[in-house]
Design a protein around this motif. Structure first.
Motif, PDB file in Angstrom:
ATOM      1  N   LEU A  44       0.807  -1.232   0.000  1.00  0.00           N
ATOM      2  CA  LEU A  44       0.000   0.000   0.000  1.00  0.00           C
ATOM      3  C   LEU A  44       0.837   1.278   0.000  1.00  0.00           C
ATOM      4  O   LEU A  44       0.820   2.049   0.954  1.00  0.00           O
ATOM      5  N   ILE A  45       1.547   1.525  -1.092  1.00  0.00           N
ATOM      6  CA  ILE A  45       2.310   2.767  -1.203  1.00  0.00           C
ATOM      7  C   ILE A  45       1.488   3.816  -1.948  1.00  0.00           C
ATOM      8  O   ILE A  45       0.601   3.489  -2.730  1.00  0.00           O
ATOM      9  N   THR A  46       1.799   5.069  -1.662  1.00  0.00           N
ATOM     10  CA  THR A  46       1.179   6.191  -2.345  1.00  0.00           C
ATOM     11  C   THR A  46       2.288   7.080  -2.893  1.00  0.00           C
ATOM     12  O   THR A  46       3.469   6.865  -2.618  1.00  0.00           O
ATOM     13  N   LYS A  47       1.898   8.105  -3.610  1.00  0.00           N
ATOM     14  CA  LYS A  47       2.895   9.039  -4.157  1.00  0.00           C
ATOM     15  C   LYS A  47       3.641   9.769  -3.040  1.00  0.00           C
ATOM     16  O   LYS A  47       4.731  10.270  -3.251  1.00  0.00           O
ATOM     17  N   ASP A  48       3.066   9.812  -1.835  1.00  0.00           N
ATOM     18  CA  ASP A  48       3.682  10.517  -0.710  1.00  0.00           C
ATOM     19  C   ASP A  48       4.463   9.609   0.241  1.00  0.00           C
ATOM     20  O   ASP A  48       5.030  10.088   1.217  1.00  0.00           O
ATOM     21  N   ASP A  78      -3.561   9.398 -10.888  1.00  0.00           N
ATOM     22  CA  ASP A  78      -3.746  10.848 -10.966  1.00  0.00           C
ATOM     23  C   ASP A  78      -2.669  11.531 -11.808  1.00  0.00           C
ATOM     24  O   ASP A  78      -2.627  12.758 -11.892  1.00  0.00           O
ATOM     25  N   GLY A  79      -1.785  10.727 -12.434  1.00  0.00           N
ATOM     26  CA  GLY A  79      -0.756  11.283 -13.307  1.00  0.00           C
ATOM     27  C   GLY A  79       0.576  11.525 -12.623  1.00  0.00           C
ATOM     28  O   GLY A  79       1.561  11.837 -13.293  1.00  0.00           O
TER      29      GLY A  79
END
Length: 88
Positions: A44-48, A78-79
């Motif tokens: 569960l990684i995100t861009k942040d 989201d690009g």
């Protein structure tokens, strides 16, 4: 040499390759995507997500203590992009 290599692209269909030489696994398309989805749902990684946390989560998932080369490129819906490259 790459011990674990994964490449996937999801548009209208899944185009994926997954190879794990440590476990003698080589998968394509839907089978590869199924295996990669297990990884993605667990880490569960995100861009942040901080770079070191991403590396640590992936190493933990594969039960690896170290690496000589680590490269990860993720294009989020989201690009935005996450690019990590580290050599030890």
């Amino acid at each position: 040499k790459d011990v674990i290599d994964a490449d996937y692209d999801v548009n209208e269909t899944a185009d994926a390759d997954y190879e794990n030489k440590l476990k003698n696994i080589k998968l394509k398309d839907n089978e590869a995507m199924d295996q990669l989805n297990k990884l993605f749902m667990d880490i569960l990684i995100t861009k942040d997500t901080p770079q070191q946390e991403v590396i640590d989560k992936i190493l933990d998932w594969y039960q690896l203590d170290s690496y000589s080369k680590f490269k990860l490129e993720v294009d989020f819906d989201d690009g935005t992009k996450l690019n990590i490259e580290d050599i030890q």
